[in-house]
Scaffold this active site. Structure first.
Site, short mmCIF file in Angstrom:
data_model
loop_
_atom_site.label_atom_id
_atom_site.label_comp_id
_atom_site.label_asym_id
_atom_site.label_seq_id
_atom_site.Cartn_x
_atom_site.Cartn_y
_atom_site.Cartn_z
N ASP A 84 0.30 -7.57 1.52
CA ASP A 84 0.69 -6.17 1.69
C ASP A 84 2.21 -5.99 1.74
O ASP A 84 2.74 -5.27 2.59
CB ASP A 84 0.04 -5.54 2.92
CG ASP A 84 0.02 -4.01 2.84
OD1 ASP A 84 0.47 -3.47 1.82
OD2 ASP A 84 -0.45 -3.37 3.80
N HIS A 121 0.82 -1.22 0.00
CA HIS A 121 0.00 0.00 0.00
C HIS A 121 0.86 1.27 0.00
O HIS A 121 0.35 2.35 -0.28
CB HIS A 121 -1.00 0.00 1.17
CG HIS A 121 -0.43 0.32 2.51
ND1 HIS A 121 -0.13 -0.65 3.44
CD2 HIS A 121 -0.13 1.50 3.10
CE1 HIS A 121 0.33 -0.08 4.54
NE2 HIS A 121 0.34 1.22 4.36
N SER A 172 4.54 2.97 7.73
CA SER A 172 4.34 1.77 6.92
C SER A 172 5.57 1.43 6.11
O SER A 172 6.15 2.28 5.45
CB SER A 172 3.17 1.98 5.94
OG SER A 172 1.96 1.84 6.60
#
Length: 356
Positions: A125, A94, A208
């Site tokens: 992911d 993402h 992230s």
């Protein structure tokens, strides 16, 4: 409690290099030793232990932080970890989104470096990008073993929260083996990821793809999710974050680097696409089969489009997310009883699970 994706932050965020001060902890002396010895020696024990821990924090930060990078993907910012000396960087799918080229800032680069997408695997992911030119002194991170991760271990989260590059927060491993579902961009269920590491280390937008590190200087996970509490205004649930375990990172990244894609995911699948259906009271009532893959596990067991799956083994299924979470606990090749509704009648079938 829902888990929301830690979004890459907008480029307008100021990219400031933080000088990371280690936290000086108190109360770490051995009470029995202090009581036994007393006097100045006992008083000196507390700062000695705290200073030892502070020194360990700073040692780990100096070792690992040069392996953590900031990734600019279009108008968004995220983090990544240098995987090898060939310029491969592992991050979240993402974070890269739909972009194919990136600007990567390392701890030692004055200007961003160009990088290109190798492969993105949204199902877990994870993604790998590669620097177009490998700079001198590039330092790969050391990835630890996830089976050695235990609740209570002290960890540091490194990344670029809110665009603040080279940031470090500290906490502990709060739990292991968590299965968490991400929301997709349109609010529908996204990736369902098993065996996540739960941590109390602060994880914010931009973290992230960064590194969750133990005090041995090993990356034990890639921070990916922050929990949200629907009952709290703003939604954030402080102190609850999730990281993809290092063992899965090595499995996926190794396949991507070796073959250009993921060839063996280890993730179980039914071979169907589904949608959530509701009952007369508008409550979730199961996962309705929309399409069935020809020759796939569900097709071989006799399931058809229009069937509504209500149970996988002993686990009740009310939504597509619940079905995904139940499948995340299984392995390809495992046989499982699937309970479903067809034309108002309850049926069961034994399905040999395939691979996603």
């Amino acid at each position: 409690m829902d888990a929301s994706r830690i979004r890459a932050v907008r480029r307008g965020a100021v990219a400031v290099v933080l000088v990371c001060a280690a936290v000086l902890l108190g109360g770490c002396s051995n009470p029995a030793t202090s009581a036994r010895k007393g006097g100045p020696t006992a008083q000196a024990a507390l700062p000695l232990v705290a200073n030892d821990l502070q020194d360990q924090y700073q040692k780990v930060i100096k070792e690992v932080l040069p392996s953590v990078v900031q990734i600019q993907a279009g108008q968004s910012l995220g983090s990544g970890v240098i995987y090898d000396d060939k310029g491969h960087v592992v991050t979240n799918a993402h974070v890269v989104g739909s972009e194919k080229t990136f600007r990567v800032t390392t701890a030692r680069s004055e200007e961003p470096l160009a990088a290109s997408l190798v492969y993105s695997y949204p199902e877990q992911d994870l993604a790998v990008i590669k620097l177009d030119k490998v700079p001198e002194g590039l330092r790969p991170a050391v990835f630890g073993g996830s089976d050695e991760v235990e609740a209570g271990q002290i960890v540091l989260a490194m990344g670029s929260p809110l665009g603040l590059s080279s940031s470090v927060t500290q906490g502990i491993v709060s739990g292991t083996g968590r299965t968490v579902s991400e929301p997709a961009d349109d609010g529908s269920p996204g990736a369902t990821i098993p065996n996540m590491v739960q941590t109390s280390a602060a994880i914010n937008p931009g973290n992230s793809g960064g590194a969750l590190v133990n005090l041995d200087g090993q990356v034990i996970g890639i921070p990916t999710l922050g929990a949200t509490d629907p009952g709290v205004q703003g939604g954030a649930a402080p102190g609850i974050g999730f990281a993809i375990p290092a063992s899965m990172v090595r499995t996926v990244a190794g396949q991507i680097i070796g073959t250009g894609k993921v060839t063996d995911s280890g993730r179980a699948a039914l071979g169907v696409t589904v949608r959530t259906v509701v009952d007369d009271g508008y409550q979730p009532a199961g996962a309705a089969v929309v399409t069935v893959k020809a020759g796939g596990p569900a097709a071989n067991a006799g399931l058809k489009a229009g069937d509504v799956i209500t149970r996988l083994g002993d686990t009740a299924v009310g939504t597509t997310t619940e079905l995904a979470e139940a499948l995340a606990e299984k392995k390809p090749g495992e046989k499982i009883k699937v309970t479903y509704q067809r034309s108002g009648s309850r049926r069961t079938a034994e399905v040999t699970l395939g691979e996603q």
